[in-house]
Enzyme design. Structure first.
Site, PDB file in Angstrom:
ATOM      1  N   GLU A 327      59.796  54.133 -12.066  1.00  0.00           N
ATOM      2  CA  GLU A 327      58.833  53.175 -11.492  1.00  0.00           C
ATOM      3  C   GLU A 327      57.526  53.078 -12.273  1.00  0.00           C
ATOM      4  O   GLU A 327      56.454  53.055 -11.679  1.00  0.00           O
ATOM      5  CB  GLU A 327      58.498  53.590 -10.049  1.00  0.00           C
ATOM      6  CG  GLU A 327      59.687  53.589  -9.133  1.00  0.00           C
ATOM      7  CD  GLU A 327      59.348  54.178  -7.765  1.00  0.00           C
ATOM      8  OE1 GLU A 327      59.817  53.630  -6.766  1.00  0.00           O
ATOM      9  OE2 GLU A 327      58.635  55.191  -7.694  1.00  0.00           O
TER      10      GLU A 327
HETATM   11  C1  TNX Z   1      61.099  56.227  -4.963  1.00  0.00           C
HETATM   12  S1  TNX Z   1      63.129  57.754  -6.343  1.00  0.00           S
HETATM   13  C2  TNX Z   1      60.522  57.128  -5.828  1.00  0.00           C
HETATM   14  C3  TNX Z   1      59.567  58.109  -5.300  1.00  0.00           C
HETATM   15  C4  TNX Z   1      59.285  57.892  -3.845  1.00  0.00           C
HETATM   16  C5  TNX Z   1      60.556  57.585  -3.125  1.00  0.00           C
HETATM   17  C6  TNX Z   1      60.383  57.455  -1.658  1.00  0.00           C
HETATM   18  C7  TNX Z   1      62.124  57.724  -7.430  1.00  0.00           C
HETATM   19  C8  TNX Z   1      62.586  58.127  -8.726  1.00  0.00           C
HETATM   20  N1  TNX Z   1      60.905  57.289  -7.125  1.00  0.00           N
HETATM   21  O1  TNX Z   1      58.376  58.071  -6.041  1.00  0.00           O
HETATM   22  O2  TNX Z   1      58.711  59.049  -3.347  1.00  0.00           O
HETATM   23  O3  TNX Z   1      61.080  56.388  -3.633  1.00  0.00           O
HETATM   24  O4  TNX Z   1      61.607  57.357  -1.009  1.00  0.00           O
END
Ligand code: TNX
Length: 519
Positions: A327
């Site tokens: 992300e």
């Molecule tokens: C996505 S999964 C994220 C996390 C968040 C999570 C909450 C991932 C690699 N990144 O930063 O905590 O969703 O469900």
């Protein structure tokens, strides 16, 4: 009848009775009715029973098994009240015998007859065998005060080995901080179900949780808060080593994650020079994602990454350093790719393997890199095309921070509601078309902690989904069936209660136990 004869006639039956009372009473029992999670590969019953006695010992064939034997003793002693001395050598009747043997990695055999329990395997295999043996004993064995017993185990043979070599859980200690004792309990709970990796999310926007001696403000400033504005915290390197050692004694390998180039607000708040504009960010206590990025154009960024990974490698005996990579919406892709390429070189320069969230497959992966599939199957496939293995953490099945249903008091639901059956009824090797079992390193179940503040909260989200994920990683898919599993899981209720595990009493499971004691 002379007096001598009378003496013998009286004496023999008395000795006989005395002798019989010293023997283990063998009660008929059926080992195939054992209620073990993960389900062992093979169980053969011989219809009788072994009984643990006050005189029983834990005998080890090799000094290297000392710590496993002591952990077993630590489990059995408080509830039985027996001393269960650990000794090296040859077992006698009534003993538990741990025998080091070469064989398949992590495989074990438990042979139980009326006189002895023998657990054979390599060192991890014996530890997993011990976890199976715990579940062959009555649930009261888990009590921390003396219980009446008897402590019987059905006789027969269990042979067992894992399907996947990597079976893990991730605990996010960045959004909310959890101290050393909480992490140790987490290690205890996952290793009970034969998970062998603990991935700790040590940094994120809301907190930096590991002391880095060359960049001290990361922990002292970047670790000073958490989601919601609470106090935060961090592990000194000594704390971290204590966790690594505690985990290693339980055959759990720690995987430290430093998330980059996004999810880095805590670092950007601690050191102004890591920002492209040279201005330190404010600490962040909200739960948005995707707004922060290291300045990928600055040399200081790579000195920073090198220092962090160097220090982390020195306290990481395990093979992997997790570089995050997820992300990174604030990092343009043409900056993201060279950044990830360079960071991978840093990781390999310290003789560690790269693990990263599935987005890293957009970069040029180094040899032995592992792509953690959480979101995008196309990324996982891009990884495989480059020769990488995939670690399976599909959010819609394995994310322990997802609510069970719309009424769950904790958790998020962006990946859906994950009831206990949903988290169990799937198979890593058939989840993504074009991804075969050979491409898959294993399975990991992450617990993100935006809404999770206490150990009780952790347990509520983890139990009972984690044991099912552990079974998916361990037991061959053709031996798994939800209708059968849910009955086995339901029978764990009393164990959860005695261990004071705060679990979600899902309506999808036929629970059998004492009336619910805590919610
Ligand atoms: C996505 S999964 C994220 C996390 C968040 C999570 C909450 C991932 C690699 N990144 O930063 O905590 O969703 O469900």
């Amino acid at each position: 009848m002379n007096l001598d004869r009378i003496k013998w006639l009286v004496f023999f039956p008395v000795i006989g009775l005395f002798w019989a009372s010293c023997q283990t009473p063998s009660v008929p029992m059926d080992l195939t009715e054992a209620n073990v999670i993960p389900l062992p590969t093979s169980v053969e019953a011989t219809g009788s029973s072994f009984e643990l006695m006050a005189e029983s010992h834990i005998v080890i064939s090799d000094g290297s098994l000392q710590s496993t034997a002591e952990i077993l003793q630590g489990i059995l002693k408080p509830s039985t009240g027996y001393s269960l001395e650990v000794v090296t050598g040859i077992p006698s009747d009534g003993d538990i015998y741990l025998v080091l043997e070469q064989g398949d990695a992590e495989a074990y055999t438990i042979s139980i007859n009326e006189d002895q329990v023998a657990i054979k395997g390599d060192a991890p295999g014996i530890f997993w065998g011990v976890q199976t043996m715990r579940q062959l004993l009555p649930p009261q064995i888990e009590a921390r005060t003396v219980q009446p017993g008897p402590w019987r185990i059905a006789t027969g043979t269990i042979t067992d080995k894992p399907t996947y070599t990597y079976r893990g859980s991730m605990l996010d200690v960045a959004r909310h901080f959890f101290g050393v004792d909480d992490v140790k309990r987490y290690i205890d709970l996952i290793s009970m179900y034969k998970l062998n990796y603990l991935h700790l999310g040590l940094s994120n926007d809301q907190g930096w949780r590991i002391e880095i001696k060359s960049w001290p403000r990361l922990a002292t400033h970047g670790g000073s808060t958490e989601v919601g504005g609470g106090e935060g915290g961090y592990y000194t390197q000594e704390d971290y080593v204590e966790l690594v050692d505690y985990a290693a004694d339980r055959f759990v390998t720690m995987v430290p994650e430093i998330d980059m180039p996004g999810h880095t607000n805590a670092a950007l708040a601690s050191y102004a020079e890591l920002n492209c504009d040279g201005k330190a960010r404010d600490l962040y206590t909200g739960i948005e994602v995707g707004f922060s990025t290291l300045c990928t154009d600055k040399e200081v960024t790579y000195r920073f990454v090198d220092d962090v990974i160097r220090e982390l490698s020195l306290i990481t005996p395990g093979p992997y350093i997790h570089i995050g990579g997820d992300e990174s919406h604030a990092t343009p892709i043409d900056k993201y790719i060279p950044f990830v390429n360079r960071v991978q070189q840093i990781v390999t320069s310290y003789n560690k393997k790269v693990l990263g969230w599935d987005e890293i497959a957009n970069a040029d992966l180094v040899k032995d890199a592992v792509v953690q599939y959480w979101d995008r199957a196309d990324n996982a496939l891009k990884g495989v095309e480059q020769g990488a293995k995939v670690l399976m953490s599909p959010a819609s099945r394995t994310y322990l921070d997802m609510q069970y249903d719309s009424t769950s008091p904790l958790g998020l639901h962006w990946a859906g509601y994950i009831e206990v059956d949903t988290s169990y009824i799937w198979d890593p090797a058939s989840m993504v078309e074009a991804l075969d079992q050979d491409d898959i390193l294993g399975i990991e179940t992450p617990l993100w902690t935006e809404t999770i503040e206490t150990m009780d909260d952790i347990e509520y989200m983890v139990f009972p989904r984690m044991p099912g994920i552990a079974e998916i990683g361990w037991t061959p898919s053709d031996q798994r069936d939800w209708e059968e599993y849910k009955v086995r899981l339901g029978k764990q209720k009393e164990r959860f209660q005695i261990m004071e595990i705060n679990f979600y009493e899902s309506a999808t499971v036929p629970w059998e136990g004492i009336e619910k004691v805590k919610g």
